[in-house]
Design an enzyme around this catalytic site. Structure first.
Site: not given
Ligand code: BMA
Length: 375
Positions: A191, A296
């Protein structure tokens, strides 16, 4: 030119063409000296999207909603009769020599779960919410200069290397029943376009992140001789290819190209956004020759009983993805909160999850075993 010379010239040209084709044909991961099984996994994951995608789940074998550490149990297995095909685990706190990770999973058990899953042909991916090496705070506590401080020449470079030594030790300790290293997809600095982690977004420059990536991969691969890793680069939600590529460390440094996404609003807006990102990833993965993955995802609490087929699968259809990984079923949390992303037995979306499981596009453990991903 004499006929004989022409023949010789043609032969030379064909030999050169064969050599050049061989060179281009040798599609190897970031680690050119990766183990045979790691290279096979890499190549198999590349062709997998034409057949379907592996379904994965973080911490699947350790706990689920309302249970912990029951051997053989899995929320996914409770609902579908089969395990996921891919298993995510988390290394946070390994760097501190703690016996359990950031979510209380003991590293010794984690190693055993990894061995179990691998023995039936499952795929392993590891993330690392490592502490802030500059301040000693958590991964979510950024501080100016953190990334610069751990690069070579920085005041915390030695500390960071000592953390990587521990990660290398853990990776090398993952062995099958014949003592061979178990391949792992290492999802470092995940991320990295968001600013919630010390390595992400506005907390460092794209160039600093790239340097950190190169340093980390080189250290594990070339200094520590860890040869059972594929490296996954993943952003959070992103607007377009340029945003996804802003921190991309380069084709030589990445095996998997992915992103993370969570649904927080309604199905329509999620599906539109998700679909756009998948379209962009389709072309990024094709242009850069990477394994495309939804590294994810989740819709906390799964309030929509038809979400799996009507929203999630429907949006994924037609896109090329090698695997998807739902985040962890932490269950009840303090303050009346809960956190889970796959159904447990009896949960509102479990009947729809069985339909999702039965789709030819979704690959769970038994399908992954048949795929023989390490051969
Ligand atoms: C977050 C949550 C936290 C957890 C962290 C690291 O998304 O699931 O509860 O501690 O990931 O795994």
């Amino acid at each position: 030119m004499h006929v004989q010379s022409i023949r010789i010239a043609i032969n030379v040209i064909s030999v050169l063409a064969v050599f050049s084709a061989l060179g281009q044909g040798a599609d190897l991961p970031v680690d050119k000296h990766a183990t045979k099984e790691t290279i096979n996994l890499y190549r198999n994951l590349k062709t997998l999207p034409s057949r379907g995608f592996l379904f994965g789940h973080q911490d699947d074998l350790a706990y689920g909603v309302g249970w912990k550490y029951i051997p053989g149990r899995s929320d996914i297995k409770d609902v579908t009769g089969d395990y996921p095909a891919l298993y995510g685990w988390e290394l946070g706190r390994l760097e501190l020599d703690h016996p359990v990770n950031i979510d209380s999973v003991p590293f010794d058990r984690m190693r055993q779960y990894i061995q179990q899953a691998y023995s039936r042909g499952g795929v392993i991916t590891l993330s690392w919410h490592l502490n802030n090496p500059l301040t000693g705070g958590t991964a979510w506590q950024p501080a100016a200069g953190t990334v610069a401080s751990i690069l070579p020449g920085g005041e915390k470079n030695a500390l960071y290397k000592s953390w990587l030594d521990k990660v290398a030790g853990f990776m090398l300790s993952l062995k099958d029943d014949r003592g061979r290293p178990i391949p792992v997809i290492f999802r470092i600095f995940h991320e990295l376009n968001g600013s919630w982690f010390w390595w992400g977004g506005k907390n460092c420059t794209p160039d600093e992140l790239k340097q950190l990536w190169h340093f980390t991969v080189s250290y594990l691969r070339d200094q520590k001789q860890v040869h059972n890793l594929l490296y996954a680069y993943n952003t959070d939600k992103f607007s377009d290819a340029a945003a996804w590529l802003e921190r991309y460390p380069g084709d030589e440094w990445t095996d998997v190209a992915g992103f993370d996404i969570y649904q927080r609003g309604n199905n329509e807006s999620f599906s539109t956004e998700f679909g756009q990102m998948l379209t962009t990833l389709d072309s990024i993965a094709a242009v850069h020759g990477k394994i495309p993955a939804l590294t994810e995802f989740g819709y906390n609490g799964l309030p929509d009983s038809n979400w799996w087929t009507s929203t999630f699968l429907k949006t994924l259809e037609g896109h090329k993805i090698a695997y998807t990984m739902a985040w962890r079923n932490a269950g009840d949390k303090p303050g009346g909160q809960h956190e889970y992303y796959v159904p447990y037995k009896g949960q509102a979306s479990s009947a729809d999850f069985i339909k999702f499981f039965e789709s030819p596009l979704t690959l769970f453990q038994k399908d992954a075993t048949k795929e023989n991903l390490y051969r």
